[in-house]
Design a protein around this motif. Structure first.
Motif, mmCIF file in Angstrom:
data_model
loop_
_atom_site.group_PDB
_atom_site.id
_atom_site.type_symbol
_atom_site.label_atom_id
_atom_site.label_comp_id
_atom_site.label_asym_id
_atom_site.label_seq_id
_atom_site.Cartn_x
_atom_site.Cartn_y
_atom_site.Cartn_z
ATOM 1 N N LEU A 109 -1.354 -23.336 22.882
ATOM 2 C CA LEU A 109 -1.795 -22.415 21.840
ATOM 3 C C LEU A 109 -3.299 -22.187 21.985
ATOM 4 O O LEU A 109 -4.061 -23.141 22.144
ATOM 5 C CB LEU A 109 -1.481 -23.062 20.490
ATOM 6 N N ASP A 110 -3.709 -20.933 21.913
ATOM 7 C CA ASP A 110 -5.128 -20.606 22.059
ATOM 8 C C ASP A 110 -5.868 -20.869 20.754
ATOM 9 O O ASP A 110 -5.497 -20.334 19.712
ATOM 10 C CB ASP A 110 -5.264 -19.128 22.446
ATOM 11 N N LEU A 111 -6.911 -21.683 20.809
ATOM 12 C CA LEU A 111 -7.724 -21.957 19.618
ATOM 13 C C LEU A 111 -9.124 -21.343 19.768
ATOM 14 O O LEU A 111 -10.055 -21.710 19.066
ATOM 15 C CB LEU A 111 -7.844 -23.464 19.384
ATOM 16 N N SER A 112 -9.249 -20.399 20.733
ATOM 17 C CA SER A 112 -10.563 -19.838 21.059
ATOM 18 C C SER A 112 -10.697 -18.415 20.561
ATOM 19 O O SER A 112 -9.735 -17.648 20.558
ATOM 20 C CB SER A 112 -10.763 -19.818 22.569
ATOM 21 N N ARG A 113 -11.883 -18.066 20.215
ATOM 22 C CA ARG A 113 -12.249 -16.730 19.777
ATOM 23 C C ARG A 113 -12.387 -15.823 21.012
ATOM 24 O O ARG A 113 -13.028 -16.236 21.986
ATOM 25 C CB ARG A 113 -13.604 -16.905 19.085
ATOM 26 N N PRO A 114 -11.776 -14.614 21.024
ATOM 27 C CA PRO A 114 -12.027 -13.695 22.148
ATOM 28 C C PRO A 114 -13.520 -13.352 22.242
ATOM 29 O O PRO A 114 -14.179 -13.179 21.205
ATOM 30 C CB PRO A 114 -11.218 -12.443 21.777
ATOM 31 N N ILE A 115 -14.036 -13.294 23.454
ATOM 32 C CA ILE A 115 -15.455 -12.960 23.671
ATOM 33 C C ILE A 115 -15.555 -11.470 23.982
ATOM 34 O O ILE A 115 -14.929 -10.986 24.931
ATOM 35 C CB ILE A 115 -16.040 -13.792 24.842
ATOM 36 N N THR A 116 -16.323 -10.749 23.162
ATOM 37 C CA THR A 116 -16.444 -9.295 23.322
ATOM 38 C C THR A 116 -17.914 -8.881 23.238
ATOM 39 O O THR A 116 -18.749 -9.619 22.700
ATOM 40 C CB THR A 116 -15.672 -8.566 22.204
ATOM 41 N N ASP A 117 -18.201 -7.702 23.763
ATOM 42 C CA ASP A 117 -19.554 -7.159 23.745
ATOM 43 C C ASP A 117 -20.046 -7.019 22.301
ATOM 44 O O ASP A 117 -19.373 -6.394 21.474
ATOM 45 C CB ASP A 117 -19.532 -5.790 24.438
ATOM 46 N N ILE A 169 -7.898 -11.620 32.189
ATOM 47 C CA ILE A 169 -7.942 -13.098 32.137
ATOM 48 C C ILE A 169 -7.416 -13.637 30.806
ATOM 49 O O ILE A 169 -6.784 -14.704 30.770
ATOM 50 C CB ILE A 169 -9.374 -13.632 32.451
ATOM 51 N N ASP A 170 -7.630 -12.883 29.714
ATOM 52 C CA ASP A 170 -7.173 -13.352 28.401
ATOM 53 C C ASP A 170 -5.687 -13.084 28.180
ATOM 54 O O ASP A 170 -5.125 -13.510 27.174
ATOM 55 C CB ASP A 170 -8.019 -12.725 27.282
ATOM 56 N N GLU A 171 -5.062 -12.371 29.121
ATOM 57 C CA GLU A 171 -3.625 -12.088 29.005
ATOM 58 C C GLU A 171 -2.767 -13.051 29.820
ATOM 59 O O GLU A 171 -1.541 -13.064 29.685
ATOM 60 C CB GLU A 171 -3.334 -10.660 29.478
ATOM 61 N N VAL A 172 -3.390 -13.826 30.685
ATOM 62 C CA VAL A 172 -2.622 -14.768 31.516
ATOM 63 C C VAL A 172 -2.125 -15.916 30.624
ATOM 64 O O VAL A 172 -2.894 -16.470 29.846
ATOM 65 C CB VAL A 172 -3.502 -15.326 32.657
ATOM 66 N N PRO A 173 -0.844 -16.277 30.708
ATOM 67 C CA PRO A 173 -0.339 -17.374 29.871
ATOM 68 C C PRO A 173 -1.133 -18.665 30.117
ATOM 69 O O PRO A 173 -1.375 -19.025 31.268
ATOM 70 C CB PRO A 173 1.113 -17.539 30.326
ATOM 71 N N LEU A 174 -1.518 -19.327 29.055
ATOM 72 C CA LEU A 174 -2.340 -20.534 29.169
ATOM 73 C C LEU A 174 -1.650 -21.636 29.959
ATOM 74 O O LEU A 174 -2.318 -22.483 30.568
ATOM 75 C CB LEU A 174 -2.716 -21.039 27.775
#
Lengths: 224, 224
Positions: free
Chosen positions: A11-19, B71-76
């Motif tokens: 499960l992703d617990l990270s914030r997406p990084i955007t401009d 990169i953020d779409e690749v399954p973890l």
């Protein structure tokens, strides 16, 4: 002890990084720009600029303690292990989280060397200007309670564990002086609040630096 | 299946990130600069600029395949799992690594969904100008052999798996078109070459981007 095999869900617990992503005023402005494209050069490349404390990131002891460990000096074992979430999401913006609050939320579940993540519920207020100065924060005695509980890493689902505008940074000091790194700006903690999971947040190996962005995840192992 | 508990040792497989670090000519120049200090503002902060493929990093499919996963779409789950190292360190600079070479080095050890890391030994030549164009690289048939072996991620201890100057990028294409991300610029692979270990390389969650730096590690579990 948890067992790892093919049958797992991460499960992703990270914030997406955007401009230009949401950040404290005065901090470096996150930038993400196309550098080259497949059409132009055969390969897509991107250039990005971040602060060491942009997005989901880990604070090294030297963020607040002069001469203490840099992010690349912290033992990697701190960033991976069994984890529980303490639910403090009933707290109001600008309300403190005390040692007593943590003790009640923990309900004797903390084991030595656990990673403890604080759920404030603030992640859902991401991007709203009014919350940049008002959010639940750890008091110094709350931080010291975590130290005494022998946790190895502390995390939170907001930009910082500290009361807004604090120069003393007493919560940070209590944790970082005791070699406990802090992972900030987590998301999705509500999805793991009722179970003991594996957590990982290995930060970038920025040499000699005060902190670094990370991809924080929870690893759930399925019953076989 | 590996078991995770308190008794573990984690080995760093990532390149330290430093200002101006070694990189391909024409790629973004890595920068790491002090932003504020404890003396000045009470908190140490750093600003850094990297390319999406600077230092130890993961290539997303869209690095080479237009419209493929970012990169953020690749399954973890691709970034964590059991791993073996294939020892190709006998190869000379500028020598190709073929399917036959990989098959011999693997010696029937690869299981479906394994992560496979290629040891070229080039990590020890880091920083030497003459090796930026000459290093062992995967042929297209080597990459296809890895696809057929059903590995979930491929890694290497050099800046790229591809022959220098290739615009076609046939090794990348074979892997990325099949949804196999590539982790490049690893170090210390020789230290795990004789054992099956857990490997993790969760890349930064750069939204919509062609790749991202990562902190790659090997997790060794101790016998209890």
């Amino acid at each position: 002890m948890l067992k790892i095999g093919e049958k797992m869900k991460i499960l992703d617990l990270s914030r997406p990084i955007t401009d230009g992503m949401y950040h404290f005023s005065g901090d470096p402005v996150p930038q993400v720009k196309i550098f080259s494209t497949i059409e132009e050069k055969g390969w897509a490349l991107t250039e990005f600029t971040l602060g060491s404390h942009s997005g989901t990131h880990v604070d090294a002891p030297c963020h607040k303690v002069k001469g203490a460990s840099t992010i690349d000096e912290v033992p990697l074992e701190k960033f991976f292990g069994e984890t529980i979430v303490l639910d403090l999401s009933y707290k109001k913006p600008d309300e403190s989280i005390t040692a007593k609050d943590l003790e009640k939320a923990a309900n004797d579940r903390i084991r030595p060397s656990d990673i403890v993540l604080i759920l404030t519920g603030m992640a859902s207020h991401w991007g709203k200007e009014e919350y940049l100065t008002k959010y639940p924060y750890l008091t110094e005695d709350a931080a010291k309670w975590l130290v005494n509980s022998k946790v190895k890493l502390v995390g939170i689902d907001w930009l910082t564990v500290e009361k807004f505008g604090s120069k003393e940074g007493l919560a940070h000091l209590a944790l970082l002086e005791n070699g406990i790194p802090i992972v900030e700006n987590l998301v999705n903690l509500e999805k793991i609040k009722d179970e003991r999971v594996l957590f990982a947040c290995f930060p970038l190996r920025l040499a000699g630096v005060d902190g670094a962005p990370t991809r924080a995840v929870a690893i759930k192992t399925k019953k076989r």
